[in-house]
Design an enzyme around this catalytic site. Structure first.
Site, mmCIF file in Angstrom:
data_model
loop_
_atom_site.group_PDB
_atom_site.id
_atom_site.type_symbol
_atom_site.label_atom_id
_atom_site.label_comp_id
_atom_site.label_asym_id
_atom_site.label_seq_id
_atom_site.Cartn_x
_atom_site.Cartn_y
_atom_site.Cartn_z
ATOM 1 C CE LYS A 92 -1.567 -3.028 3.893
ATOM 2 N NZ LYS A 92 -1.790 -4.367 3.335
ATOM 3 C CB SER A 123 -0.911 0.011 1.233
ATOM 4 O OG SER A 123 -1.681 1.202 1.288
ATOM 5 N N PRO A 125 -1.611 12.166 3.310
ATOM 6 C CG PRO A 125 -3.692 12.982 2.663
ATOM 7 C CD PRO A 125 -2.791 11.803 2.510
#
Length: 234
Positions: free
Chosen positions: A139, A114, A125
């Protein structure tokens, strides 16, 4: 590639994984899909995919799933935890898959991660980064374990995912500052292209739709034919 090219696909029951399964079949690949529960196997078996069941959090089960059958040329993993899961598979499940793949002599491993993971954290953000931080840490650990495994690897970090049909506008870049959204079917197409492209070997790539990039960054798009395309302004 030939019809005998054998892909082990983890996470094929839904989302990007299911789209990848469809794409692999369209390319005449032989596919074995790992499912945690046989309850979701009917659709895949109807497509002509061999299904094996096992929990990725169980290292021995992953070794057994990859052992004893036809040689596996590549593993593709899209697995991750759901909010309701007691223990997420984002790191441990992928770690077990990676370790089992090494033992099985697999040549190449593609991990769908991701944007926001690792050095792409700055692409999100601050509020989104803070919300997603726990899973992004997991991850990143999986990415690092794969990179250190010795296998040929490709890490693909999609942006925000949508479920509409493919647009054909999915692109990959090594520029970790890029963020945006992309349809799941387009991620699947990019994964399948990376599977057969030496240009994607041993790279960490962000995946976005070139029409849905946030802001107006200039960045280089990876050409999966082996060269980098000219800089574009999205």
């Amino acid at each position: 590639m030939t019809e005998k090219f054998h892909i082990f696909l983890a996470g094929a029951s839904r989302g990007v994984g299911l789209e990848i399964a469809k794409c692999l079949l369209a390319q005449n690949m032989q596919v074995t899909a790992l499912l945690r529960s046989p309850a979701t196997s009917t659709e895949l078996e109807a497509m002509g995919i061999k299904v094996v069941t096992g929990d990725a959090l169980d290292a021995a089960a992953m070794e057994a799933a990859m052992a004893g059958g036809e040689p596996i040329h590549a593993v593709i993993s899209t697995i991750g935890g759901l909010p309701k899961d007691r223990e997420r598979a984002d790191y441990l499940g992928n770690k077990n898959l990676i370790d089992a793949a090494v033992k099985a002599g697999v040549q190449k491993f593609i991990l769908v991660s991701s944007i926001g993971s690792g050095n792409s954290a700055a692409a999100l953000p601050p509020q989104a980064l803070e919300t997603l931080r726990p899973v992004l840490i997991e991850k990143e650990k999986a990415e690092n374990h794969l990179i250190a495994s010795g296998m040929i690897y490709t890490v693909i970090r999609p942006g925000g995912l949508k479920s509409e049909p493919a647009t054909g506008n999915g692109i990959l870049t090594e520029d970790c500052r890029v963020s945006g959204t992309i349809h799941r079917a387009d991620v699947a197409q990019l994964v399948c292209q990376c599977l057969v492209s030496e240009a994607a070997n041993n790279k960490v790539l962000s995946a976005v739709d070139k029409q849905m990039v946030y802001g107006n960054p200039e960045f280089e798009v990876l050409n999966l034919e082996g060269r980098v395309l000219p800089t574009i302004s999205a």
